[in-house]
Design an enzyme around this catalytic site. Structure first.
Site, PDB file in Angstrom:
ATOM      1  CG  MET A   1       2.187   4.549 -50.774  1.00 12.44           C
ATOM      2  SD  MET A   1       0.884   3.165 -50.787  1.00 12.44           S
ATOM      3  CE  MET A   1       0.575   2.731 -52.207  1.00 12.44           C
TER       4      MET A   1
ATOM      5  NE  ARG B   1       0.254  11.592 -56.648  1.00 13.63           N
ATOM      6  CZ  ARG B   1       0.911  11.569 -57.206  1.00 13.63           C
ATOM      7  NH1 ARG B   1       2.316  11.061 -56.958  1.00 13.63           N
ATOM      8  NH2 ARG B   1       1.135  12.116 -58.872  1.00 13.63           N
TER       9      ARG B   1
ATOM     10  CG  ASP C   1      -4.000   8.014 -47.751  1.00 15.88           C
ATOM     11  OD1 ASP C   1      -2.837   7.649 -47.865  1.00 15.88           O
ATOM     12  OD2 ASP C   1      -4.578   7.958 -48.426  1.00 15.88           O
TER      13      ASP C   1
END
Lengths: 417, 417
Positions: free
Chosen positions: A188, A190, A142
């Site tokens: 990906m 979020r 992330d």
């Protein structure tokens, strides 16, 4: 002479084992200080349940193979220790396990939550007067840890998504006149658009895929988006869209939750790509295809970024060096020294500075219309995908290692997690 | 001295341009016979509309770069010519275009439909007394052409899906104890399970991913399937499923069509992976993730099979050699000479033998329980994914070429397709 404990935490990556490799190889060079590295089976859970792998039984070749093996070789977990006050019994148990196995070094390889845990363990040990050196090792696809310039794991995902949209883009371009005109690829992210942004690296010239990126940071305005899709199809003959799983509508609701229902009428979670594709089809009528990368993107060691692999390895190595230098409650970081040529070095920060703090993507990395990246974003992202670091192959497939792991004999009673 | 015409047809692949490369490089060595290769813009459509690219303007370096560039560099199409009797005007137009541009060689690179078209063009030319040499070049990721042992394009998809499920499998294995227990990966193959079967190559030992493969050839029995998923989770701690987009239920209905509806209540086509994942969740309660490879799998030149690239190139080369040897209405094929070591050579078949005939996957390649491949299947598939053939990289990304293409001047009036 004491033992060390190492654990992998949270979602795994293509290069978290490269950090393990750097740590284990470096520890082996200091057998006078670190007798053995015990590794938690499935992360911190293994420390609580006293399920500890004995890495002294691994050959040098096995450890070297970790450098090119994706996933978490010792198992990881999604398990967050609660606050010290809320669940003191867990921290006490950790110290009990560490004491009974003469563990005086604690290495924790993970994201923000994990750095927070490592920090709390350091505090607890200090308070109890137990000599424990706690070092965090950053890891997260992330890319959302503060202080460090970037996080190991991210660069390889970044490379995967940029390569993938470039390749799929060539496919759509070939067929668009008589077939599929719109392609949507879900990636990906979020909460932040780092991965989606990285796909933008594939668009080096105007008109190159991806034509549109949908970021979690930019609320989706359907009309503006559809107009841009239409413009791309009319200008380039086709349109490729990279959509972050975390994109939200203008009411702040995940778009992924907005559309599909299964046969029983339940909302189908995950899969924003089909929702976006259907939105385009319903409004513009274009034939579409869509892909969802999911775990393929974060495990794609076959196309890992060389820079990412090197950084992951060096951070594992630095963690041991920090520990042996007497540092405590710190995390090695990546410090960017220059972009062109790209130069970086290992830095240092306290665990307290990174624990539970999310590094957001700067708005000025996203273009004004919200559908692409700026040159500032490109300058930041570009070095992180540089270089290839191919694994060895056998029978046409990557020869990833599965370690022959043995747990050490337990000395304590069971503990209910 | 005459010109040649080449066109790419149908869904593109990671290696169809390697066939173009073999053809163009070989033609350039025979300038005494083939003056120029004119290429149809977007396949056969370009021949009908007289949109022909002049490849004499391309440098040798540009043509060489086709070997490692995925997609269809000249554009492809989904456009099937009708039967000779039904639409004679199209075939006449083709001959008119060929005549006016002195095209005496017709090379058509595609699947079964395309070989049928090439055969009809050959028949028409013979009937009209126009000296046209027609050679087919096989191509299809579906691997469904008869006579030839395998089809270029398939080996690279096979390698991609096997690599991907191996990598994702390591990810799930790492996390399964506290997180995702089931992973579903959807692959192409509407009518035959060749691609799904290839994923099975990743499972070299019992318990290795993929644990379950769902083939279009085997009707999905929900109870048996769910029991097997449950057994895998209980035995291995997790379960990975590769599902072909073409899997059907016991009533013969596509499973992909059975589940999802969009916000407006329309059936959402494509996406069998979420349907299978939800089926598992609803019945067994396991946390899941799913991926849909879609076009990524057929454009993934970065992980192409070396055998596939070589065969694609050699078939393009052989097509020119066949033509110059005076052969007509034939297609070069791949003939397997031995499995271990893998040896193959170029063979030959008539277009009539391959036109519109589908090569099904033999039932004995699928294991008795219907969820895996047999050793016979493995023996067939294994050689096709052997070797890596990495493209060059620039700025961390594959340096695929976009050709500078110029159309030749039209000599005929417009034609409405």
């Amino acid at each position: 002479m004491a033992n060390a404990f190492y654990a992998q935490s949270g979602g795994v990556t293509a290069v978290i084992n490269a950090s393990a490799c750097g740590l284990l190889e470096t520890a082996r060079k200091h057998k006078d200080k670190i007798q053995n590295v015990l590794v938690g089976r499935n992360g911190i859970v293994g420390a609580l349940t006293e399920d500890l792998y004995n890495t002294n039984l691994l050959t040098d070749a096995e450890i070297a193979a970790l450098r090119y093996t994706p996933g978490g070789a010792f198992g990881s977990c999604r398990y967050k220790l609660k606050g010290l006050e809320e669940n003191k019994v867990q921290y006490e148990r950790l110290l009990d396990v560490f004491k009974v196995h003469d563990i005086q070094y604690f290495f924790y390889n993970g994201g923000g939550d994990s750095q927070d845990t490592a920090n709390k363990v350091a505090q607890m040990a200090a308070k109890e007067g137990y000599p424990l050196t706690c070092i965090g090792i950053p890891k997260t696809i992330d890319n959302d840890l503060p202080v460090t310039d970037n996080c190991p794991g991210f660069g390889s995902v970044a490379k995967y998504v940029a390569v993938s949209i470039r390749e799929a883009g060539l496919d759509i371009a070939s067929m668009a006149e008589t077939s599929t005109k719109v392609f949507v690829m879900e990636v990906m992210g979020r909460h932040a658009g780092w991965i989606a942004a990285a796909a933008g690296l594939a668009s080096e010239y105007t008109g190159e895929p991806p034509h549109i990126i949908l970021f979690p940071e930019i609320p989706l305005n359907q009309a503006t988006f559809l107009a841009e899709v239409d413009r791309c199809v009319k200008t380039y003959g086709y349109c490729t869209v990279v959509v972050s799983e975390g994109v939200k509508d203008e009411a702040g609701k995940f778009v992924a939750d907005a559309g599909l229902k299964d046969a029983f009428g339940h909302t189908q979670l995950g899969g924003v790509a089909p929702v976006i594709a259907q939105l385009i089809k319903s409004n513009l009528g274009y034939k579409y295809h869509w892909a969802v990368c999911d775990y393929l993107q974060r495990s794609a060691r076959h196309i890992a970024s060389k820079v990412d692999v090197e950084q992951a390895y060096e951070l594992g190595k630095a963690a041991v060096e920090f520990a042996l230098a007497g540092k405590n409650a710190v995390m090695p970081t990546i410090v960017r020294e220059s972009n062109n040529p790209y130069r970086w070095k290992i830095g240092e920060t306290t665990l307290a500075s990174v624990a539970n703090i999310e590094q957001k993507m700067p708005r000025h990395y996203i273009s004004e219309n919200g559908f692409g990246i700026t040159s500032a974003g490109r300058d930041y992202l570009q070095p992180l995908i540089m270089g290839e670091d191919y694994p060895p192959y056998k029978n046409g497939l990557p020869a990833y290692i599965t370690l022959r792991l043995e747990l050490i004999t337990k000395k304590l009673g069971t503990f209910d997690i």
